[in-house]
Design a protein around this motif. Structure first.
Motif, mmCIF file in Angstrom:
data_model
loop_
_atom_site.group_PDB
_atom_site.id
_atom_site.type_symbol
_atom_site.label_atom_id
_atom_site.label_comp_id
_atom_site.label_asym_id
_atom_site.label_seq_id
_atom_site.Cartn_x
_atom_site.Cartn_y
_atom_site.Cartn_z
ATOM 1 N N LEU A 92 41.945 43.452 50.162
ATOM 2 C CA LEU A 92 42.172 42.043 49.818
ATOM 3 C C LEU A 92 43.164 41.380 50.758
ATOM 4 O O LEU A 92 42.988 40.245 51.183
ATOM 5 C CB LEU A 92 42.672 41.922 48.384
ATOM 6 C CG LEU A 92 41.578 42.021 47.322
ATOM 7 C CD1 LEU A 92 42.191 41.983 45.940
ATOM 8 C CD2 LEU A 92 40.589 40.879 47.481
ATOM 9 N N GLU A 93 44.197 42.138 51.068
ATOM 10 C CA GLU A 93 45.242 41.588 51.928
ATOM 11 C C GLU A 93 44.658 41.174 53.278
ATOM 12 O O GLU A 93 44.895 40.086 53.781
ATOM 13 C CB GLU A 93 46.337 42.656 52.102
ATOM 14 C CG GLU A 93 47.513 42.231 52.922
ATOM 15 C CD GLU A 93 48.172 40.959 52.397
ATOM 16 O OE1 GLU A 93 48.736 40.242 53.225
ATOM 17 O OE2 GLU A 93 48.094 40.674 51.178
ATOM 18 N N ALA A 95 41.535 40.540 53.921
ATOM 19 C CA ALA A 95 40.592 39.437 53.750
ATOM 20 C C ALA A 95 41.345 38.108 53.700
ATOM 21 O O ALA A 95 40.916 37.113 54.283
ATOM 22 C CB ALA A 95 39.787 39.634 52.474
ATOM 23 N N ARG A 96 42.498 38.127 52.999
ATOM 24 C CA ARG A 96 43.261 36.898 52.860
ATOM 25 C C ARG A 96 43.758 36.434 54.231
ATOM 26 O O ARG A 96 43.661 35.274 54.590
ATOM 27 C CB ARG A 96 44.446 37.132 51.920
ATOM 28 C CG ARG A 96 45.031 35.867 51.308
ATOM 29 C CD ARG A 96 46.186 36.202 50.381
ATOM 30 N NE ARG A 96 47.187 37.049 51.023
ATOM 31 C CZ ARG A 96 48.040 36.624 51.955
ATOM 32 N NH1 ARG A 96 48.011 35.384 52.344
ATOM 33 N NH2 ARG A 96 48.908 37.456 52.494
ATOM 34 N N ALA A 125 35.307 36.220 54.884
ATOM 35 C CA ALA A 125 36.606 36.495 54.277
ATOM 36 C C ALA A 125 36.646 35.981 52.839
ATOM 37 O O ALA A 125 37.140 36.656 51.933
ATOM 38 C CB ALA A 125 37.708 35.849 55.107
ATOM 39 N N LEU A 126 36.091 34.798 52.623
ATOM 40 C CA LEU A 126 36.115 34.226 51.275
ATOM 41 C C LEU A 126 35.304 35.068 50.304
ATOM 42 O O LEU A 126 35.710 35.306 49.170
ATOM 43 C CB LEU A 126 35.580 32.787 51.303
ATOM 44 C CG LEU A 126 36.517 31.789 51.980
ATOM 45 C CD1 LEU A 126 35.906 30.402 51.979
ATOM 46 C CD2 LEU A 126 37.877 31.769 51.288
ATOM 47 N N ARG A 128 34.749 38.209 50.541
ATOM 48 C CA ARG A 128 35.515 39.431 50.281
ATOM 49 C C ARG A 128 36.584 39.169 49.224
ATOM 50 O O ARG A 128 36.773 39.960 48.307
ATOM 51 C CB ARG A 128 36.185 39.925 51.566
ATOM 52 C CG ARG A 128 35.252 40.678 52.470
ATOM 53 C CD ARG A 128 36.030 41.572 53.409
ATOM 54 N NE ARG A 128 35.120 42.441 54.135
ATOM 55 C CZ ARG A 128 34.793 42.269 55.418
ATOM 56 N NH1 ARG A 128 35.301 41.281 56.099
ATOM 57 N NH2 ARG A 128 33.953 43.096 56.012
ATOM 58 N N GLU A 129 37.270 38.038 49.392
ATOM 59 C CA GLU A 129 38.336 37.719 48.439
ATOM 60 C C GLU A 129 37.757 37.566 47.037
ATOM 61 O O GLU A 129 38.283 38.066 46.059
ATOM 62 C CB GLU A 129 39.030 36.412 48.853
ATOM 63 C CG GLU A 129 40.127 36.604 49.843
ATOM 64 C CD GLU A 129 41.061 35.414 49.860
ATOM 65 O OE1 GLU A 129 42.110 35.498 49.228
ATOM 66 O OE2 GLU A 129 40.698 34.394 50.493
ATOM 67 N N LYS A 130 36.645 36.847 46.976
ATOM 68 C CA LYS A 130 36.076 36.493 45.683
ATOM 69 C C LYS A 130 35.631 37.746 44.922
ATOM 70 O O LYS A 130 35.986 37.935 43.768
ATOM 71 C CB LYS A 130 34.893 35.565 45.895
ATOM 72 C CG LYS A 130 34.264 35.077 44.611
ATOM 73 C CD LYS A 130 33.242 34.001 44.907
ATOM 74 C CE LYS A 130 32.441 33.658 43.656
ATOM 75 N NZ LYS A 130 31.190 32.978 44.005
ATOM 76 N N ARG A 133 38.252 41.062 44.341
ATOM 77 C CA ARG A 133 39.268 40.970 43.305
ATOM 78 C C ARG A 133 38.769 41.487 41.964
ATOM 79 O O ARG A 133 39.520 41.953 41.133
ATOM 80 C CB ARG A 133 39.691 39.501 43.170
ATOM 81 C CG ARG A 133 40.920 39.283 42.363
ATOM 82 C CD ARG A 133 41.363 37.841 42.490
ATOM 83 N NE ARG A 133 41.794 37.554 43.846
ATOM 84 C CZ ARG A 133 41.543 36.401 44.472
ATOM 85 N NH1 ARG A 133 40.839 35.464 43.896
ATOM 86 N NH2 ARG A 133 41.993 36.209 45.677
#
Lengths: 135, 288
Positions: A92-93, A95-96, A125-126, A128-130, A133
């Motif tokens: 996550l880190e 990806a952010r 990236a978005l 991945r974040e979505k 999590r």
């Protein structure tokens, strides 16, 4: 023809998943795309997003896929993607940070950057974040 | 007759060389295995992409517009512009005939060309060769070291080649690399890369294309080219290590052989020295 689908997810570097499933949903070019056994032959683009499949044993399999192709032929569904990962494997880190970087690139020197590449990176990236999590 | 001290020194130095070449052989063996595994792991993707292209690209033969964005990649470039060649060599030496083989293959290919050409070079040894022969070099792609070859780096190389072709800077692109056949066999080859030769087979009309043919092919064709480059790079580096392993194993054997030889001479010289000393003593005693 059988009542199951042989699902394979393949990246340039290796085969990521090979499993027998009864249904698959993947992010197609025009929104989510469902495939059941005995689907007609088809080739579709895939967009970054979450692929979901139900295995013969009734388990849910989730995989994050990025841009690529999904091919249905006979009782096989092959997803060719530049990269894919399980939701719990997402960093996550990272990806952010990637999202931030892509945003900054899009915001600042719009004239110089490769717009298509930067926005593709941002979308990856978005996604991945979505989905990362959720696990 | 060489003296004893020189011989002893030579034995030590040959022994040291043997140690080094043996270590290099072992390193090459491990790396070779790693790149081979990589090549095997990449096979399914390549196979599937090629399959797809073969089945879908038939439509392009009849109607170039069916390829969407990728349509220009099927048409030969303007005459008069140079032909580009991606020339893949190694960064480091001590890999046997690997570099001279690929260089010879390149020269053969260049001799057969009627039009001007320009090189895209990967690998320091390849670049040195190009400079020595005074070949025109469009780009030295040194930021994509073969040692760290990945799909992403191959995609970057492919992007350079496709970009030059699209921009009309070059009329065609060939790949000059070493094909890995087996641990003992690797063959330098030149293969056409661009323009893509559309297969004659008719498109499989039964297949539904989402969102549409041009969009799918527009994205598929660049991927197809990237996999072709990826394979060329991967096979080159695999061949390089196979060749290096073979060369180093030969060198180790030769060093062992040489050490044996020198040791034999050493013993002979020592023996002779002792004999002549004894003779001197004996004849000295007799004279008394």
């Amino acid at each position: 023809m059988s009542r199951t689908i042989q699902l394979r997810i393949v990246s340039p570097e290796r085969v990521l998943l090979e499993v027998e499933v009864v249904s698959v949903r993947f992010p197609g070019a025009d929104g989510a795309f469902g495939v059941l056994p005995r689907h007609a032959a088809m080739v579709s683009l895939t967009e970054p997003g979450l692929l979901r499949a139900r295995t013969v044993a009734g388990e849910e399999v989730e995989f994050l896929v990025h841009d690529g192709f999904a091919e249905v032929r006979g009782d096989r569904l092959t997803v060719l993607t530049r990269s894919a990962e399980r939701p719990e494997e997402v960093d996550l880190e990272r990806a952010r940070r990637a999202a931030e970087r892509a945003r900054a690139r899009l915001r600042n020197d719009r004239a110089r950057v490769d717009l298509a590449r930067a926005s593709a990176a941002l979308r990856r990236a978005l996604v991945r974040e979505k989905y990362g999590r959720r696990s | 007759m060489a003296n004893l001290r020189d011989l002893r020194q030579r034995i030590t130095s040959v022994g040291n060389i043997e140690k080094i070449t043996r270590a290099m052989e072992m390193v090459a063996t491990t790396k070779l295995r790693r790149f081979q595994d990589k090549a095997v792991a990449a096979k399914p993707y390549t196979g599937d992409i090629e399959d797809l292209v073969r089945r879908l690209a038939g439509a392009v033969a009849a109607d170039p517009a069916a390829a969407g964005d990728a349509a220009p990649l099927f048409a030969a470039g303007a005459a008069g512009t140079p032909r580009a060649i991606l020339f893949v060599g190694s960064d480091r030496g001590l890999c046997g005939a690997y570099n001279s083989n690929i260089q010879r293959r390149l020269e053969e290919h260049l001799a057969g060309l009627e039009q001007p050409f320009t090189l895209y070079v990967i690998g320091r040894k390849a670049m040195e060769h190009a400079e020595r022969c005074g070949h025109p070099v469009a780009a030295y792609l040194e930021d994509q070291p073969l040692e760290k070859v990945s799909f992403a780096s191959a995609a970057a190389v492919s992007a350079v080649l496709v970009g030059a072709f699209r921009a009309g800077e070059v009329s065609a692109v060939d790949l000059c690399f070493t094909r890995f056949l087996s641990m003992m066999r690797y063959e330098p080859v030149v293969e056409p890369f661009l323009p893509i030769l559309a297969p004659a087979a008719a498109a499989d009309a039964e297949t539904i294309l989402e969102p549409g043919g041009p969009e799918v092919l527009g994205r598929l064709i660049p991927k197809f080219l990237e996999t072709a480059v990826y394979h060329a790079l991967l096979e080159s580096i695999t061949s390089e290590y196979a060749s290096r392993r073979f060369a180093m194993s030969n060198a180790t054997d030769a060093a062992g052989e040489m050490k044996k030889e020198i040791t034999r001479t050493f013993n002979k010289v020592r023996q002779q020295k002792i004999t002549s000393e004894i003779l001197e003593i004996v004849s000295g005693a007799e004279a008394l």
